[in-house]
Scaffold this motif. Sequence first.
Motif, PDB file in Angstrom:
ATOM      1  N   UNK A 223       5.750   0.291   0.693  1.00 52.99           N
ATOM      2  CA  UNK A 223       4.530   0.003   1.441  1.00 52.99           C
ATOM      3  C   UNK A 223       3.285   0.427   0.682  1.00 52.99           C
ATOM      4  N   UNK A 224       3.336   1.617   0.047  1.00 57.21           N
ATOM      5  CA  UNK A 224       2.199   2.081  -0.735  1.00 57.21           C
ATOM      6  C   UNK A 224       1.938   1.151  -1.916  1.00 57.21           C
ATOM      7  N   UNK A 225       3.033   0.718  -2.562  1.00 60.08           N
ATOM      8  CA  UNK A 225       2.879  -0.194  -3.700  1.00 60.08           C
ATOM      9  C   UNK A 225       2.285  -1.525  -3.247  1.00 60.08           C
ATOM     10  N   UNK A 226       2.752  -2.032  -2.098  1.00 63.88           N
ATOM     11  CA  UNK A 226       2.200  -3.286  -1.582  1.00 63.88           C
ATOM     12  C   UNK A 226       0.722  -3.142  -1.244  1.00 63.88           C
ATOM     13  N   UNK A 227       0.348  -1.968  -0.684  1.00 60.71           N
ATOM     14  CA  UNK A 227      -1.062  -1.732  -0.375  1.00 60.71           C
ATOM     15  C   UNK A 227      -1.902  -1.704  -1.648  1.00 60.71           C
ATOM     16  N   UNK A 228      -1.414  -1.009  -2.687  1.00 61.05           N
ATOM     17  CA  UNK A 228      -2.157  -0.985  -3.947  1.00 61.05           C
ATOM     18  C   UNK A 228      -2.255  -2.370  -4.563  1.00 61.05           C
ATOM     19  N   UNK A 229      -1.163  -3.135  -4.422  1.00 62.27           N
ATOM     20  CA  UNK A 229      -1.188  -4.501  -4.937  1.00 62.27           C
ATOM     21  C   UNK A 229      -2.229  -5.324  -4.190  1.00 62.27           C
ATOM     22  N   UNK A 230      -2.291  -5.121  -2.858  1.00 61.72           N
ATOM     23  CA  UNK A 230      -3.287  -5.842  -2.071  1.00 61.72           C
ATOM     24  C   UNK A 230      -4.708  -5.438  -2.407  1.00 61.72           C
TER      25      UNK A 230
END
Length: 524
Positions: A223-230
């Motif tokens: 989830x953190x990685x997806x947020x950073x990607x976003x």
Amino acid sequence: MSDAAKRALLAGLRWTSLRLRLVVVFALVALTAAVSASGIAYWLNREAVLTRTQDAALGDFRQEMQNRAAALPLRPTPGELQKAAEQMAGGSAGYDVLLIGERAEGKPIVGTSDPDHFTLDDVPRSLREAVNERQGVGAGNSVPYHLYWQRTQRGSKPYLVGGTRIVGGGPTGYLFKSLDQERQDLNSLAWSLAIATALALVGSALLAQAAATTVLKPVHRLGEAARRLGEGKLDTRLRVSGTDELAELARTFNKTAESLEKKVADMSAREESSRRFVADMSHELRTPLTALTAVTEVLEDEADSFDPMIAPAVNLVVSETRRLGDLVENLMEVTRFDAGTARLVLDTVDVADQVTACIDARAWLDAVDLDAERGIMAQLDPRRLDVILANLIGNALKHGGSPVRVSVRTLDHELVIEVRDHGPGIPEDVLPHVFDRFYKASASRPRSEGSGLGLSIAMENAHIHGGDITAANSADGDGAVFVLRLPRDVSSLKDCDGHGDADADSDVDGVAGQDPDRGEGGAL
């Protein structure tokens, strides 16, 4: 609370909620299993304890009835019954005995081991009837009387009551045994099972926490990685370990992020190339446009001397040359915003004087009603404010209906300028796109006097001030309303430059309202 903080809070709540659900599921499964196992264990032990006590007492009572009660005379005396009952109750089984005999036909006598503790009233009527009922003797039944028993309760204590009578004549005997010790033992067992169930529940909660941590930690990292990607950090990758489903999910995420990063890089490169092309083209066009502008000025001065057949063509060349010049200047302004090189040249101005100067410079005083008090001071870029006002007012004059009203007011630390016309308004399907670049509200008029850049440039100039522009139709349905909101002091913005730059100063008149547009729609 900022949007990032809200997102973090919501993500934390979702993460905690998933952990809670896992803990609850584990706890419910453990509780169900523990309660089921405890219930079965309690029931089996209860039956085993009661059956063992019951069988021991009834077996001893039957043996005593055969040894002592059967040895009594057919017509015993009360003393003999009393003595026999006491002897039968004196064994290790620990029960009281009541014997009923007859001293004469129809005259019963009773002997009990403890008259104060056990009387005939303690024997249930149904048990007495079953004991005294004579059974038929046959192939399936060899004796007319049997030993019957029943569990009963006196006060809060449980008891076992059993009874039988001597075959062939003799006394009827009843036993009365307390089951209180067995109940205490079973209560102790129940408490032990309850404690074991509670420990199992606590253990399951701890196990669930460990399992949830094991499962949710990779999910949280994802989830953190997806947020950073976003957020645009396209180089975000997950560390892959193991061969389970979560590891496969991490590999898939990494492949997706890598593909996305490559596509965004390609798109950025193409966009940068296009932006550079537009900027280079605009700069390259400036030199021939300068020459053409000089020629058109000469042609315009000599227009009265041209042949009437040639004059329309000359006028067309003059107007189109000016339109091309405006378009080139607008494109250069747009490229500055895209490249991030646009800067503010701040000054403290009287907003009413600034609006009046904008209207007067374009000879709009007769067509515009101005409602602005003098003395409203703001620190902003006068040239860019002039660009915004020229586009908004010019757009209202071109596409709206007279009179156009411009009002200036302050709200807290904000400057609010409203431009309202009395035309047909803006179609609902066009409203979301009025600030888009090159947007044409009417496809039937792809070629019009405007370039479709005026309102988008006005919006960019509002944004660089830290403000915004909104477009809507008036509540009474009479015309459109554009509202400009700017902070009264934008000196804290990072893009401010007190000295300005050469490019910005070179096109003071380039986008000063000569290209007002509202999407170039004929219905507007």
